[in-house]
Design an enzyme around this catalytic site. Structure first.
Site, mmCIF file in Angstrom:
data_model
loop_
_atom_site.group_PDB
_atom_site.id
_atom_site.type_symbol
_atom_site.label_atom_id
_atom_site.label_comp_id
_atom_site.label_asym_id
_atom_site.label_seq_id
_atom_site.Cartn_x
_atom_site.Cartn_y
_atom_site.Cartn_z
ATOM 1 N N HIS A 193 0.837 -1.204 0.000
ATOM 2 C CA HIS A 193 0.000 0.000 0.000
ATOM 3 C C HIS A 193 0.869 1.252 0.000
ATOM 4 O O HIS A 193 0.661 2.169 -0.803
ATOM 5 C CB HIS A 193 -0.917 -0.015 1.222
ATOM 6 C CG HIS A 193 -1.714 1.242 1.403
ATOM 7 N ND1 HIS A 193 -3.051 1.333 1.093
ATOM 8 C CD2 HIS A 193 -1.364 2.476 1.874
ATOM 9 C CE1 HIS A 193 -3.487 2.559 1.338
ATOM 10 N NE2 HIS A 193 -2.473 3.270 1.828
ATOM 11 N N GLU A 194 1.839 1.296 0.896
ATOM 12 C CA GLU A 194 2.662 2.502 1.014
ATOM 13 C C GLU A 194 3.523 2.721 -0.229
ATOM 14 O O GLU A 194 3.627 3.844 -0.734
ATOM 15 C CB GLU A 194 3.526 2.430 2.271
ATOM 16 C CG GLU A 194 2.746 2.416 3.576
ATOM 17 C CD GLU A 194 1.759 3.563 3.700
ATOM 18 O OE1 GLU A 194 1.994 4.639 3.099
ATOM 19 O OE2 GLU A 194 0.733 3.387 4.380
ATOM 20 N N HIS A 197 1.811 4.358 -3.094
ATOM 21 C CA HIS A 197 1.709 5.819 -3.063
ATOM 22 C C HIS A 197 2.837 6.443 -3.883
ATOM 23 O O HIS A 197 2.628 7.432 -4.608
ATOM 24 C CB HIS A 197 1.770 6.336 -1.627
ATOM 25 C CG HIS A 197 0.484 6.229 -0.885
ATOM 26 N ND1 HIS A 197 -0.689 6.790 -1.336
ATOM 27 C CD2 HIS A 197 0.171 5.632 0.299
ATOM 28 C CE1 HIS A 197 -1.665 6.547 -0.480
ATOM 29 N NE2 HIS A 197 -1.168 5.836 0.521
#
Length: 392
Positions: A193-194, A197
């Site tokens: 997820h990170e 980004h």
């Protein structure tokens, strides 16, 4: 030099392997040379030297208990033989007692994801994270800085994305909702997820502009893309469109995860529609809606093209097109990011995905894409207005 090469050729990592989202899904395994060999380099060189630690061309991983900006001189495990095998169990405490295992896991997950994304198109020209771009375009000098057990926060994680040529920085925290507390580095979905980004910020508006997701709706889609890729990657062989997934359930110790609704193709389990974004001020809440639409897209394409062998890391492409629906969905969503305008809204991002499929497959998945979005109110007649959206 020859002896170093020999050691790297025997490199091993004891980790939760790709596809295992967290410690509830499987056991740690010792993996030998896990990188995808057709790429330009293994994980421990950058064209200037070899690193017998968790450092290389794509990433540099270390602990950061103070939460400060320093990283180069922070502690990281070292192994002259490139054997990164360290003890960890869910019962171990405090987290600092298993820092070597945590850093190794973070380094492994991030590097595998880098390699998968590279095959799908997030490469040097697209603005990926590498110190050395090997004369393939883009701006080098920007591996991902990976902080394990970062002391600047708890119960969260984040990724800072400057323009191409400047390193991204991931901060992974511990989570204190359980006893003993849990380390987010062992939940692959949070790491993916990170890192996503960084991907969405580099692709949207071009790699030289990392502020193109700064508006409320575009920032919400940033959260949604991150959830989508984390979810697509954790699919299991027996999954069907009736399979539901959460986000962050292990680290947070919440069976329903950290989003309002699970990712599901059932409108009973997850009733989110486009117009639900009206009045929302949280990017994570908006992202839950966007990722719910992408989850529909994922399963429409899997039902048409198959899921492929989800136990294999490498996407299989034929003439540049993934042969399975899972990686095809990831590919057109990734390509769509590069096609959409700066500060996009849902409608523009949807259209960019349609354009991406047209560019990639001559639009052969147009119906599946429209059905996915229309099911949740983002059909042909949908209109963006920040406070009063029109569903269709």
């Amino acid at each position: 030099v020859h002896s170093v090469v020999d050691y790297v050729s025997a490199a091993e990592y004891q980790v939760y392997p790709w596809g295992i989202n967290d410690p509830t899904e499987g056991n740690r395994t010792t993996l030998h040379l896990p990188w995808l060999k057709t790429l330009s380099t293994d994980w421990h060189i950058d064209g200037k030297g070899w690193y017998s630690t968790t450092r290389g061309n794509n990433a540099i991983a270390q602990e950061n208990p103070t939460g400060g900006p320093e990283y180069e001189n922070n502690y990281r495990p070292k192994s002259p033989l490139f054997i990164f095998k360290y003890p960890y169990s869910k019962a171990m405490t405090p987290p600092s007692s298993y820092r070597d295992a945590s850093i190794t896991q973070l380094f492994y997950t991030t590097n595998v994801y880098h390699d998968v994304l590279y095959i799908l198109g997030f490469n040097e020209k697209a603005g990926n994270f590498q110190i050395n771009n090997w004369n393939k375009g883009g701006v080098g000098g920007d591996y991902a800085i990976l902080n394990s057990q970062d002391g600047s926060g708890v119960n969260n994680a984040n990724f800072a994305t400057p323009p191409d040529g400047q390193p991204g920085r991931m901060r992974m925290y511990t989570w204190n909702a359980s006893i003993p507390e849990r380390d987010g580095c062992f939940e692959a979905g949070i790491v993916i997820h990170e890192y996503t980004h960084g991907v969405s910020n580099r692709l949207t508006g071009g790699p030289e502009n990392s502020r193109c997701l700064a508006a409320l709706e575009s920032g919400g889609m940033g959260e949604g893309w991150s959830d989508f890729f984390a979810t697509a990657i954790r699919l299991k062989p027996g999954d069907t469109r009736a399979t539901d997934y959460t986000m962050g359930e292990w680290a947070s110790n919440r069976p329903n995860g950290i989003r309002k609704y699970r990712y599901s193709t059932s409108l009973t389990t997850n009733p989110h529609m486009y117009v639900d974004a009206d009045g929302l001020t949280s990017v994570h809440a908006i992202g839950n809606i966007w990722a719910s639409m992408l989850y529909e897209l994922l399963w429409n394409l899997i039902d048409k093209h198959g899921k492929g062998d989800v136990t294999k890391i490498r996407p299989v492409l034929k003439n540049g097109v993934p042969t399975d629906g899972r990686h095809l969905a990831m590919k057109i969503v990734l390509d769509g990011m590069a096609l959409q305008p700066c500060l996009p809204n849902f409608v523009q991002a949807r259209d960019a995905i349609l354009d991406a499929d047209k560019n990639l497959t001559q639009g052969s998945n147009k119906c599946e894409i429209w059905k996915a979005f229309a099911k949740r109110g983002l059909g042909v007649g949908a209109v963006f207005n920040l406070s009063k959206r029109t569903g269709s």
